[in-house]
Design a protein around this motif. Structure first.
Motif, PDB file in Angstrom:
ATOM      1  N   MET A   1       0.753  -0.790   0.118  1.00 11.20           N
ATOM      2  CA  MET A   1       0.259   0.031   0.312  1.00 11.20           C
ATOM      3  C   MET A   1       0.933   1.298  -0.159  1.00 11.20           C
ATOM      4  O   MET A   1       0.641   2.100  -0.630  1.00 11.20           O
ATOM      5  CB  MET A   1      -0.996  -0.351   0.834  1.00 11.20           C
ATOM      6  N   TYR A   2       1.820   1.282   0.613  1.00 11.65           N
ATOM      7  CA  TYR A   2       2.533   2.694   0.991  1.00 11.65           C
ATOM      8  C   TYR A   2       3.972   2.189   0.192  1.00 11.65           C
ATOM      9  O   TYR A   2       4.655   3.289  -0.262  1.00 11.65           O
ATOM     10  CB  TYR A   2       3.298   2.836   2.507  1.00 11.65           C
ATOM     11  N   ASN A   3       3.864   1.619  -0.700  1.00 11.20           N
ATOM     12  CA  ASN A   3       5.698   0.988  -1.606  1.00 11.20           C
ATOM     13  C   ASN A   3       5.140   1.631  -3.144  1.00 11.20           C
ATOM     14  O   ASN A   3       5.900   0.735  -3.954  1.00 11.20           O
ATOM     15  CB  ASN A   3       6.201  -0.030  -1.319  1.00 11.20           C
ATOM     16  N   ASN A   4       3.791   1.821  -3.129  1.00 13.63           N
ATOM     17  CA  ASN A   4       3.676   2.466  -4.767  1.00 13.63           C
ATOM     18  C   ASN A   4       4.140   3.257  -5.599  1.00 13.63           C
ATOM     19  O   ASN A   4       3.763   4.264  -5.887  1.00 13.63           O
ATOM     20  CB  ASN A   4       2.163   1.798  -4.792  1.00 13.63           C
ATOM     21  N   PHE A   5       5.550   3.592  -5.304  1.00  9.94           N
ATOM     22  CA  PHE A   5       6.080   4.633  -5.941  1.00  9.94           C
ATOM     23  C   PHE A   5       6.903   4.779  -7.404  1.00  9.94           C
ATOM     24  O   PHE A   5       7.190   3.487  -7.767  1.00  9.94           O
ATOM     25  CB  PHE A   5       7.561   5.218  -5.269  1.00  9.94           C
ATOM     26  N   SER A   6       6.518   5.615  -8.151  1.00  6.35           N
ATOM     27  CA  SER A   6       7.000   5.170  -9.233  1.00  6.35           C
ATOM     28  C   SER A   6       8.270   5.626  -9.590  1.00  6.35           C
ATOM     29  O   SER A   6       9.352   6.170  -8.509  1.00  6.35           O
ATOM     30  CB  SER A   6       5.868   5.854 -10.689  1.00  6.35           C
ATOM     31  N   SER A   7       8.879   5.566 -10.747  1.00  9.00           N
ATOM     32  CA  SER A   7      10.822   6.279 -11.017  1.00  9.00           C
ATOM     33  C   SER A   7      10.669   7.606 -10.605  1.00  9.00           C
ATOM     34  O   SER A   7      12.102   8.099 -10.929  1.00  9.00           O
ATOM     35  CB  SER A   7      11.226   5.239 -12.287  1.00  9.00           C
ATOM     36  N   LEU A  18       5.655  16.321   3.011  1.00  8.60           N
ATOM     37  CA  LEU A  18       6.668  14.783   3.688  1.00  8.60           C
ATOM     38  C   LEU A  18       6.949  15.323   4.811  1.00  8.60           C
ATOM     39  O   LEU A  18       7.220  14.148   6.101  1.00  8.60           O
ATOM     40  CB  LEU A  18       7.351  13.954   2.881  1.00  8.60           C
ATOM     41  N   THR A  19       7.610  16.572   4.708  1.00  8.93           N
ATOM     42  CA  THR A  19       8.662  16.887   5.505  1.00  8.93           C
ATOM     43  C   THR A  19       7.243  17.334   7.017  1.00  8.93           C
ATOM     44  O   THR A  19       7.795  17.090   8.341  1.00  8.93           O
ATOM     45  CB  THR A  19       9.517  18.266   6.213  1.00  8.93           C
ATOM     46  N   SER A  60       8.381   6.064  10.923  1.00  8.74           N
ATOM     47  CA  SER A  60       9.031   4.599  10.294  1.00  8.74           C
ATOM     48  C   SER A  60       8.797   5.156   8.600  1.00  8.74           C
ATOM     49  O   SER A  60       9.585   4.032   7.657  1.00  8.74           O
ATOM     50  CB  SER A  60       8.722   3.461  10.912  1.00  8.74           C
ATOM     51  N   ILE A  61       7.221   4.273   7.957  1.00 14.32           N
ATOM     52  CA  ILE A  61       6.918   4.777   6.871  1.00 14.32           C
ATOM     53  C   ILE A  61       7.566   6.221   6.234  1.00 14.32           C
ATOM     54  O   ILE A  61       7.389   4.912   4.935  1.00 14.32           O
ATOM     55  CB  ILE A  61       5.450   4.426   6.946  1.00 14.32           C
ATOM     56  N   LEU A  62       6.796   6.316   6.602  1.00 15.97           N
ATOM     57  CA  LEU A  62       8.028   7.678   5.793  1.00 15.97           C
ATOM     58  C   LEU A  62       8.996   7.699   5.864  1.00 15.97           C
ATOM     59  O   LEU A  62       9.851   8.172   4.433  1.00 15.97           O
ATOM     60  CB  LEU A  62       7.291   8.972   6.574  1.00 15.97           C
ATOM     61  N   THR A  63       9.819   7.203   6.817  1.00 14.04           N
ATOM     62  CA  THR A  63      10.635   7.442   6.322  1.00 14.04           C
ATOM     63  C   THR A  63      11.833   6.407   5.340  1.00 14.04           C
ATOM     64  O   THR A  63      12.476   6.740   4.365  1.00 14.04           O
ATOM     65  CB  THR A  63      11.823   7.141   7.839  1.00 14.04           C
ATOM     66  N   ASN A  64      10.745   5.286   5.770  1.00 12.15           N
ATOM     67  CA  ASN A  64      11.312   4.643   4.305  1.00 12.15           C
ATOM     68  C   ASN A  64      10.787   4.818   3.372  1.00 12.15           C
ATOM     69  O   ASN A  64      11.932   4.098   1.841  1.00 12.15           O
ATOM     70  CB  ASN A  64      10.322   2.602   5.006  1.00 12.15           C
ATOM     71  N   ALA A  65       9.541   5.772   2.858  1.00 10.57           N
ATOM     72  CA  ALA A  65       9.565   5.879   1.581  1.00 10.57           C
ATOM     73  C   ALA A  65       9.917   6.770   1.171  1.00 10.57           C
ATOM     74  O   ALA A  65      10.318   6.343  -0.146  1.00 10.57           O
ATOM     75  CB  ALA A  65       8.285   6.582   1.835  1.00 10.57           C
ATOM     76  N   LEU A  66      10.583   7.295   2.357  1.00 10.87           N
ATOM     77  CA  LEU A  66      11.526   8.661   1.308  1.00 10.87           C
ATOM     78  C   LEU A  66      13.360   7.502   1.318  1.00 10.87           C
ATOM     79  O   LEU A  66      14.216   8.303  -0.061  1.00 10.87           O
ATOM     80  CB  LEU A  66      12.062   9.151   2.553  1.00 10.87           C
ATOM     81  N   GLN A  67      13.699   6.816   2.292  1.00  7.97           N
ATOM     82  CA  GLN A  67      14.825   6.458   1.294  1.00  7.97           C
ATOM     83  C   GLN A  67      14.441   5.350   0.276  1.00  7.97           C
ATOM     84  O   GLN A  67      15.553   5.151  -0.892  1.00  7.97           O
ATOM     85  CB  GLN A  67      15.268   5.219   2.910  1.00  7.97           C
ATOM     86  N   SER A  70      14.553   7.412  -2.826  1.00  7.99           N
ATOM     87  CA  SER A  70      15.965   8.786  -3.050  1.00  7.99           C
ATOM     88  C   SER A  70      17.097   7.723  -3.125  1.00  7.99           C
ATOM     89  O   SER A  70      18.426   7.986  -3.369  1.00  7.99           O
ATOM     90  CB  SER A  70      16.529   9.489  -1.964  1.00  7.99           C
ATOM     91  N   GLY A  71      16.890   6.249  -3.529  1.00  7.65           N
ATOM     92  CA  GLY A  71      17.550   5.174  -3.712  1.00  7.65           C
ATOM     93  C   GLY A  71      18.574   4.470  -2.433  1.00  7.65           C
ATOM     94  O   GLY A  71      19.612   4.492  -3.011  1.00  7.65           O
ATOM     95  N   LEU A  72      18.647   5.303  -0.600  1.00  6.87           N
ATOM     96  CA  LEU A  72      19.071   4.948  -0.507  1.00  6.87           C
ATOM     97  C   LEU A  72      18.774   3.798   0.585  1.00  6.87           C
ATOM     98  O   LEU A  72      18.412   3.426   0.469  1.00  6.87           O
ATOM     99  CB  LEU A  72      19.005   5.542   1.832  1.00  6.87           C
ATOM    100  N   THR A  73      20.328   2.604   1.156  1.00  4.92           N
ATOM    101  CA  THR A  73      19.715   2.027   1.599  1.00  4.92           C
ATOM    102  C   THR A  73      19.164   1.746   3.223  1.00  4.92           C
ATOM    103  O   THR A  73      20.521   3.075   3.627  1.00  4.92           O
ATOM    104  CB  THR A  73      20.469   0.964   0.959  1.00  4.92           C
ATOM    105  N   HIS A  74      19.145   1.274   4.429  1.00  5.16           N
ATOM    106  CA  HIS A  74      19.544   1.703   5.556  1.00  5.16           C
ATOM    107  C   HIS A  74      20.215  -0.117   6.309  1.00  5.16           C
ATOM    108  O   HIS A  74      20.274  -1.083   6.477  1.00  5.16           O
ATOM    109  CB  HIS A  74      17.902   0.864   6.447  1.00  5.16           C
TER     110      HIS A  74
END
Length: 74
Positions: A1-7, A18-19, A60-67, A70-74
């Motif tokens: 549900m929260y991971n439907n981001f396009s490229s 988001l901030t 946490s969901i917002l942080t993961n979505a932003l990561q 942006s292509g960052l890994t945790h």
């Protein structure tokens, strides 16, 4: 549900939203924790603790979505 981001990259306006959302969730979590600490009623204390946990989960969901965006890994 929260991971439907396009490229596509998020816009400045979306990042600002988001901030603000993150800050609001953080504030609500802090207020719920403070209320839980000072509550006399066990049921209200439980409710405030539960609400604080939900706010932290949203952060946490917002942080993961932003990561992810942006292509960052945790």
């Amino acid at each position: 549900m929260y991971n439907n981001f396009s490229s596509e990259q998020i816009s400045g306006k979306e990042l600002s939203y988001l901030t603000d959302t993150f800050k609001n969730e953080e504030l609500m979590a802090k207020l719920c924790v403070q209320a839980a600490v000072h509550c006399q009623s066990p049921s209200l204390k439980h409710t405030m603790t539960q609400l604080a946990q939900e706010r932290l989960q949203h952060m946490s969901i917002l942080t993961n979505a932003l990561q992810q965006q942006s292509g960052l890994t945790h």
